[in-house]
Structures are given as C-alpha cells and as structure tokens.
Design a protein around this motif. Sequence first.
Motif, PDB file in Angstrom:
ATOM      1  N   ASP A   1       0.608  -1.264  -0.440  1.00 52.87           N
ATOM      2  CA  ASP A   1      -0.275  -0.069  -0.244  1.00 52.87           C
ATOM      3  C   ASP A   1       0.681   1.134   0.497  1.00 52.87           C
ATOM      4  O   ASP A   1       0.231   2.079  -0.100  1.00 52.87           O
ATOM      5  CB  ASP A   1      -1.329  -0.001   1.241  1.00 52.87           C
ATOM      6  N   ALA A   2       1.789   1.301   0.112  1.00 47.01           N
ATOM      7  CA  ALA A   2       2.743   2.131   1.181  1.00 47.01           C
ATOM      8  C   ALA A   2       3.577   2.979  -0.734  1.00 47.01           C
ATOM      9  O   ALA A   2       3.851   3.932  -1.055  1.00 47.01           O
ATOM     10  CB  ALA A   2       3.782   2.084   1.862  1.00 47.01           C
ATOM     11  N   VAL A   3       3.477   1.930  -1.688  1.00 46.32           N
ATOM     12  CA  VAL A   3       4.110   2.114  -2.822  1.00 46.32           C
ATOM     13  C   VAL A   3       3.274   3.090  -3.768  1.00 46.32           C
ATOM     14  O   VAL A   3       1.919   3.489  -3.633  1.00 46.32           O
ATOM     15  CB  VAL A   3       3.751   0.803  -3.881  1.00 46.32           C
ATOM     16  N   GLU A   4       4.142   3.859  -4.195  1.00 42.98           N
ATOM     17  CA  GLU A   4       3.222   5.379  -5.202  1.00 42.98           C
ATOM     18  C   GLU A   4       4.099   5.337  -6.795  1.00 42.98           C
ATOM     19  O   GLU A   4       5.541   5.411  -5.957  1.00 42.98           O
ATOM     20  CB  GLU A   4       3.409   6.174  -4.286  1.00 42.98           C
ATOM     21  N   ILE A   5       3.708   5.256  -7.612  1.00 42.66           N
ATOM     22  CA  ILE A   5       4.297   5.330  -8.623  1.00 42.66           C
ATOM     23  C   ILE A   5       4.052   6.552  -9.119  1.00 42.66           C
ATOM     24  O   ILE A   5       2.767   7.209  -9.079  1.00 42.66           O
ATOM     25  CB  ILE A   5       3.933   4.070  -9.970  1.00 42.66           C
ATOM     26  N   VAL A   6       4.317   7.889  -9.408  1.00 41.99           N
ATOM     27  CA  VAL A   6       4.280   8.655 -10.299  1.00 41.99           C
ATOM     28  C   VAL A   6       4.216   8.909 -11.397  1.00 41.99           C
ATOM     29  O   VAL A   6       5.808   9.230 -11.571  1.00 41.99           O
ATOM     30  CB  VAL A   6       4.875  10.632  -9.175  1.00 41.99           C
TER      31      VAL A   6
ATOM     32  N   THR B   1      10.993   1.815  -8.683  1.00 41.04           N
ATOM     33  CA  THR B   1       9.923   1.693  -7.218  1.00 41.04           C
ATOM     34  C   THR B   1      11.149   0.579  -6.908  1.00 41.04           C
ATOM     35  O   THR B   1      11.319   0.373  -5.487  1.00 41.04           O
ATOM     36  CB  THR B   1       8.702   0.675  -7.270  1.00 41.04           C
TER      37      THR B   1
END
Length: 95
Positions: A46-51, A88
């Motif tokens: 859930d903490a993974v963020e891909i911009v 990531t």
Amino acid sequence: MTPDIEKKRRELFDAWFDKEVLPTISYGSPDILKRQMWKPFSAALDAVEIVFPNRSDERYQEYYADVEGGCFNDILYLKDVRNAITATGLGLRIK
C-alpha cells in the motif's frame, strides 16, 4: 482496493510464505506467523507510490514544419512511464 486485487495479493503472499518461510519454521505455529506477517506485507504494498510523468510536458511534444500543433512522442513517454515503475525497485514485471 478491489476484491480481485486483494485476492491476488493474498495468493502471492501465500505462495511466497509457503515456499520461502514455511520450510524454515522449526517450532511454533506457522498459521500464527502467517497472520502476523500478512499485515506488514500488505501495508508495504500500500505504501508504494508510482508517479507517472505529466503527458502535457513539453518534452513529449515534437514539432515538424508540416504538422500543425506538434505530435505526441508516445515512445519517449512510455519509456519514462516504464522508468517510473522500475524506479520503485520492487521488481515489478511490465507486460
């Protein structure tokens, strides 16, 4: 998160646990350990963020004398999207 994604996450976790962790457990309850490990595993995902890059960025526009308004450079944009995903460091497979 959709139920399908949750189910897929759980399947991946269970397969990893059964292959990598279960054989190393010499005492205690594997079920308890599995329940304890599930929450941090799921929270890490859930903490993974891909911009993704901004599609309207000028670097994705190419201008030619015979084309009014320029053309979108799909190849460069998709390369940058791929780089954002691989940055990531999670070893995500891109199909």
